[in-house]
Design a protein around this motif. Structure first.
Motif, mmCIF file in Angstrom:
data_model
loop_
_atom_site.group_PDB
_atom_site.id
_atom_site.type_symbol
_atom_site.label_atom_id
_atom_site.label_comp_id
_atom_site.label_asym_id
_atom_site.label_seq_id
_atom_site.Cartn_x
_atom_site.Cartn_y
_atom_site.Cartn_z
ATOM 1 N N VAL A 1 0.812 -1.266 0.217
ATOM 2 C CA VAL A 1 -0.028 0.053 0.134
ATOM 3 C C VAL A 1 0.799 1.081 -0.099
ATOM 4 C CG1 VAL A 1 -1.913 1.248 1.319
ATOM 5 C CG2 VAL A 1 -2.062 -1.314 1.431
ATOM 6 N N THR A 2 1.577 1.309 0.960
ATOM 7 C CA THR A 2 2.762 2.506 0.902
ATOM 8 C C THR A 2 3.690 2.621 -0.037
ATOM 9 O OG1 THR A 2 2.561 2.483 3.517
ATOM 10 C CG2 THR A 2 4.071 3.899 2.407
ATOM 11 N N GLN A 3 4.295 1.677 -0.503
ATOM 12 C CA GLN A 3 5.205 1.697 -1.517
ATOM 13 C C GLN A 3 4.714 1.581 -2.938
ATOM 14 O OE1 GLN A 3 8.530 -1.062 -0.734
ATOM 15 N NE2 GLN A 3 9.057 0.050 1.211
ATOM 16 N N GLN A 4 3.566 0.454 -3.003
ATOM 17 C CA GLN A 4 2.642 0.365 -4.260
ATOM 18 C C GLN A 4 3.718 -0.192 -5.053
ATOM 19 O OE1 GLN A 4 0.166 3.522 -5.644
ATOM 20 N NE2 GLN A 4 -1.390 3.029 -4.298
ATOM 21 N N GLY A 5 4.294 -1.136 -4.660
ATOM 22 C CA GLY A 5 5.497 -1.634 -5.702
ATOM 23 C C GLY A 5 4.957 -2.297 -6.803
ATOM 24 N N ASN B 1 -6.695 -10.888 0.969
ATOM 25 C CA ASN B 1 -7.156 -10.359 2.161
ATOM 26 C C ASN B 1 -6.575 -10.939 3.264
ATOM 27 O OD1 ASN B 1 -9.290 -11.161 4.597
ATOM 28 N ND2 ASN B 1 -9.862 -9.234 3.703
ATOM 29 N N LEU B 2 -6.248 -10.005 4.348
ATOM 30 C CA LEU B 2 -5.286 -10.636 5.219
ATOM 31 C C LEU B 2 -6.258 -10.159 6.634
ATOM 32 C CD1 LEU B 2 -2.701 -11.937 6.038
ATOM 33 C CD2 LEU B 2 -1.868 -9.405 6.500
ATOM 34 N N ARG B 3 -6.718 -10.896 7.410
ATOM 35 C CA ARG B 3 -7.359 -10.731 8.413
ATOM 36 C C ARG B 3 -6.789 -11.569 9.753
ATOM 37 N NH1 ARG B 3 -10.635 -14.651 6.996
ATOM 38 N NH2 ARG B 3 -12.112 -14.517 8.580
ATOM 39 N N ALA B 4 -6.947 -10.641 10.816
ATOM 40 C CA ALA B 4 -6.412 -11.219 11.971
ATOM 41 C C ALA B 4 -7.773 -11.982 12.910
ATOM 42 C CB ALA B 4 -6.012 -10.041 13.130
ATOM 43 N N SER B 5 -7.242 -13.151 13.427
ATOM 44 C CA SER B 5 -8.066 -13.846 14.382
ATOM 45 C C SER B 5 -8.469 -12.908 15.531
ATOM 46 C CB SER B 5 -7.470 -15.112 14.902
ATOM 47 O OG SER B 5 -8.115 -15.738 15.831
ATOM 48 N N PRO C 1 -0.620 0.685 -9.009
ATOM 49 C CA PRO C 1 -1.721 1.117 -8.241
ATOM 50 C C PRO C 1 -2.661 -0.066 -7.824
ATOM 51 C CG PRO C 1 -1.259 2.419 -10.202
ATOM 52 C CD PRO C 1 -0.480 0.964 -10.455
ATOM 53 N N VAL C 2 -3.243 0.161 -6.668
ATOM 54 C CA VAL C 2 -4.220 -0.913 -5.909
ATOM 55 C C VAL C 2 -5.325 -0.449 -5.394
ATOM 56 C CG1 VAL C 2 -2.199 -2.685 -5.505
ATOM 57 C CG2 VAL C 2 -2.659 -1.059 -3.868
ATOM 58 N N GLU C 3 -6.459 -1.056 -5.283
ATOM 59 C CA GLU C 3 -7.556 -0.523 -4.345
ATOM 60 C C GLU C 3 -7.145 -1.144 -3.144
ATOM 61 O OE1 GLU C 3 -11.111 -1.412 -6.071
ATOM 62 O OE2 GLU C 3 -10.707 -0.425 -8.075
ATOM 63 N N VAL C 4 -7.647 -0.600 -2.037
ATOM 64 C CA VAL C 4 -7.346 -1.032 -0.455
ATOM 65 C C VAL C 4 -8.707 -0.733 0.068
ATOM 66 C CG1 VAL C 4 -6.164 -0.649 1.480
ATOM 67 C CG2 VAL C 4 -4.804 -0.595 -0.870
ATOM 68 N N ASP C 5 -9.106 -1.776 0.986
ATOM 69 C CA ASP C 5 -10.196 -1.484 1.841
ATOM 70 C C ASP C 5 -10.044 -2.347 3.130
ATOM 71 O OD1 ASP C 5 -12.063 -4.042 2.330
ATOM 72 O OD2 ASP C 5 -12.134 -3.716 0.023
ATOM 73 N N GLU C 6 -10.770 -1.796 4.204
ATOM 74 C CA GLU C 6 -10.597 -2.341 5.443
ATOM 75 C C GLU C 6 -11.703 -2.710 6.077
ATOM 76 O OE1 GLU C 6 -7.188 -1.120 7.990
ATOM 77 O OE2 GLU C 6 -7.212 0.814 6.644
ATOM 78 N N LEU C 7 -12.669 -3.183 5.252
ATOM 79 C CA LEU C 7 -14.052 -3.676 5.766
ATOM 80 C C LEU C 7 -13.942 -4.990 6.600
ATOM 81 C CD1 LEU C 7 -17.169 -3.890 5.450
ATOM 82 C CD2 LEU C 7 -16.939 -5.581 3.472
ATOM 83 N N ASP C 8 -13.128 -5.650 6.495
ATOM 84 C CA ASP C 8 -12.742 -6.928 7.207
ATOM 85 C C ASP C 8 -11.258 -7.140 7.288
ATOM 86 O OD1 ASP C 8 -12.838 -8.828 9.005
ATOM 87 O OD2 ASP C 8 -14.522 -10.239 7.917
ATOM 88 N N THR D 1 -7.934 -5.806 2.565
ATOM 89 C CA THR D 1 -8.088 -6.298 1.405
ATOM 90 C C THR D 1 -7.461 -5.364 0.284
ATOM 91 O OG1 THR D 1 -10.307 -7.289 1.905
ATOM 92 C CG2 THR D 1 -9.667 -7.109 -0.719
ATOM 93 N N VAL D 2 -6.594 -6.142 -0.354
ATOM 94 C CA VAL D 2 -5.765 -5.158 -1.328
ATOM 95 C C VAL D 2 -6.085 -5.829 -2.639
ATOM 96 C CG1 VAL D 2 -3.277 -4.490 -2.280
ATOM 97 C CG2 VAL D 2 -3.730 -4.839 0.165
ATOM 98 N N SER D 3 -6.246 -4.969 -3.706
ATOM 99 C CA SER D 3 -6.845 -5.454 -4.998
ATOM 100 C C SER D 3 -6.165 -5.013 -6.391
ATOM 101 C CB SER D 3 -8.421 -5.267 -5.302
ATOM 102 O OG SER D 3 -8.780 -5.746 -6.395
ATOM 103 N N HIS D 4 -5.613 -5.729 -7.070
ATOM 104 C CA HIS D 4 -5.161 -5.360 -8.605
ATOM 105 C C HIS D 4 -6.187 -5.843 -9.552
ATOM 106 C CE1 HIS D 4 -1.932 -5.042 -11.727
ATOM 107 N NE2 HIS D 4 -1.853 -3.803 -11.033
ATOM 108 N N TRP D 5 -7.180 -5.783 -9.487
ATOM 109 C CA TRP D 5 -8.073 -6.618 -10.272
ATOM 110 C C TRP D 5 -8.672 -5.907 -11.575
ATOM 111 C CZ3 TRP D 5 -8.494 -11.578 -9.679
ATOM 112 C CH2 TRP D 5 -9.554 -12.250 -10.108
ATOM 113 N N ASP D 6 -8.388 -4.512 -11.581
ATOM 114 C CA ASP D 6 -8.806 -3.772 -12.936
ATOM 115 C C ASP D 6 -7.585 -3.704 -13.788
ATOM 116 O OD1 ASP D 6 -11.118 -3.538 -11.930
ATOM 117 O OD2 ASP D 6 -10.918 -1.742 -10.722
ATOM 118 N N ASP D 7 -6.453 -4.278 -13.717
ATOM 119 C CA ASP D 7 -5.523 -4.190 -14.617
ATOM 120 C C ASP D 7 -4.809 -5.641 -14.517
ATOM 121 O OD1 ASP D 7 -3.688 -3.369 -16.349
ATOM 122 O OD2 ASP D 7 -2.652 -1.836 -15.054
#
Length: 498
Positions: free
Chosen positions: A421-425, A451-455, A428-435, A438-444
């Motif tokens: 997210v910070t470096q965006q290596g 998705n990375l979720r904590a227990s 460009p990605v879409e990021v959300d924190e609904l749960d 979630t980092v998405s590179h789906w439109d390219d």
């Protein structure tokens, strides 16, 4: 005033779950029953007649004693009790919905034999969760354990036994017509759980219903809460091996596996390969969307954020509004009701239906899959196989849920955020924190998301990755895992039920 016992480890955010008899004893069940009466049943009672609740249980040996104690807590508070005995969890939801009564199901789902638990619901099978009564039940039950139950009311409640299996089976048969499908050979692994009771009733003639064109080959239909053959948790691949082998051995068209309380259903194709719950969500969702459109209604479908992108892709393309939610049945059920959604699905093989009181039922999902398989043909009129049917709903490659036990969850998450997210290596990605994150590179291209979720209860991070092709999925999976597990020696791959 005595110190209140801490019940937070037993009465969790969505249900009650613990080892019998410590911490889950009949005494505790009695206190929870009285608290359930005071928090849920009595405040919700309206109209003529006395406040009433319905109770069912699975095949675990500890169930009858716990049910008796729980019912005693209810009757002491003036609540009448209907006992429906052995049932699946969706059988209890049917009873709650059909009778319009609050309910309690005694089950620990797929957990080992020494566990038991309670899934509670308001009238109409509406869930009782942390914010809809369960926190108050926990607090009041702790008080009753410390101080004793209140004095018994002047007119205590009564108990009666009622058989509802046939009504449950009949109701499901009205929702999906299997009478006109081509004959199918179906291997069913009940895992010694409640599907051993419900499958013969719904898909067979045990409840007095007409015979269907199904040749059911039973595996482990004997009800046995000690689970002598394998854990009743089909989410674990090793628990599907017997079913996969039997499907191939018998030349079956399809295999079905249910968990211990039979509210989840997993599908195996004729080659013995597991069909992803996301593919089942898309398949069943399209059937429900088509039915809504035929009735002139605008369909809405709910899916959690771990399901494959094929679900919103196909369902929105078919004319549905799709709503993405957090993982967990309480969130799905809340969104189902709020949106009057016709259907909802989770990656853990929970499937929710508006026509089933917005509750989850693995049996109804299985019936939809059987109906689709039994009526699908190729352009030249040949029957479609389950593998060919599923292929249309599995265009992407997923990692499955991978759990990592880490020393410092926030630090591990921060490393992933810094890299993606910070470096965006990765661009460009879409990021959300609904749960979780979630980092998405789906439109390219290349197309991927994770998705990375904590227990909530352990130092675990749960990773799910999906991509348009396997090489990309493997690279993203391995790169994220390397960041998560940096400096950590112990890793776990136990998936969560959802």
């Amino acid at each position: 005033m005595p110190d209140l016992p801490d019940l937070s480890g037993l009465i969790k955010a969505y249900d009650v779950r613990g080892v019998v008899p410590d911490p889950f004893s009949p005494e505790v069940a009695r206190a929870i029953g009285a608290a359930f009466a005071d928090v849920v049943v009595l405040p919700g009672a309206s109209g003529p007649g006395r406040a009433t609740a319905v109770i069912g249980n699975d095949m675990r040996p500890s169930g009858p004693d716990l049910v008796t104690a729980f019912a005693d807590g209810l009757t002491r508070r003036g609540v009448d009790v209907i006992l429906i005995g052995l049932c699946s969890t969706d059988g209890l939801y049917h009873a709650s919905g059909a009778l319009d009564l609050p309910g309690a199901m005694f089950t620990a789902s797929h957990n080992p034999a020494e566990y038991n638990g309670i899934k509670m619901c308001h009238a109409g099978a509406r869930p009782v969760g942390e914010d809809s009564g369960l926190a108050a039940v926990r607090t009041l039950a702790a008080r009753y354990l410390a101080e004793g139950l209140p004095a018994e009311v002047a007119v205590p409640g009564t108990t009666e036994n009622r058989e509802m299996l046939a009504e449950y089976a009949t109701f499901l048969r009205t929702l999906v017509d299997l009478g006109g499908i081509r004959p199918l050979k179906v291997v069913v692994d009940a895992g010694n759980g409640m599907a051993g009771l419900t499958v013969p009733a719904v898909l067979g003639t045990a409840a007095g219903l007409p015979e269907l064109p199904l040749d059911v080959v039973p595996l482990y239909f004997e009800l046995d809460g000690s689970f002598p053959n394998h854990e009743a948790n089909p989410l674990e691949p090793e628990n599907l091996r017997d079913l996969q082998a039997a499907v191939v051995e018998h030349g079956a068209d399809i295999g079905l596996a249910f968990d211990g309380d039979a509210d989840r259903c997993f599908v195996v194709d004729e080659l013995g390969a597991a069909v992803s719950p996301s593919a089942v969500t898309a398949l069943v969702g399209l059937r429900e969307v088509a039915r809504e459109l035929e009735a002139g209604r605008t369909p809405t479908v709910i899916h959690n954020l771990i399901t494959s992108r094929v679900v919103p892709d196909l369902l929105s393309g078919a004319g549905a509004t799709t709503v993405r939610t957090r993982v967990g049945h309480s969130f799905i059920k809340a969104e189902m009701a709020a949106n009057d959604a016709v259907f909802g699905g989770e990656h853990s093989a929970h499937y929710y239906f508006r026509d089933f009181f917005f509750a989850d039922t693995g049996m109804l999902a299985a019936m939809h899959v059987l109906a689709a398989l039994g009526t699908s043909t190729t352009p030249d009129g040949r029957p479609v196989t389950m593998s060919a049917l599923a292929e249309a709903y599995e265009p992407y490659v997923a990692s499955g849920e991978i759990n990592s036990r880490v020393d410092d969850v926030p630090a591990a998450r921060a490393r992933v955020v810094e890299a993606y997210v910070t470096q965006q290596g990765a661009g460009p990605v879409e990021v959300d924190e609904l749960d979780g994150l979630t980092v998405s590179h789906w439109d390219d291209h290349p197309r991927w998301w994770f998705n990375l979720r904590a227990s909530n209860t352990e130092p675990l991070l749960r990773l799910n990755v999906e991509a348009a092709d396997e090489d990309v999925m493997v690279k993203v999976r391995d790169d994220v895992l390397a960041l998560v597990r940096q400096g950590t020696m112990v890793a776990s791959t136990q998936p969560e039920e959802g």
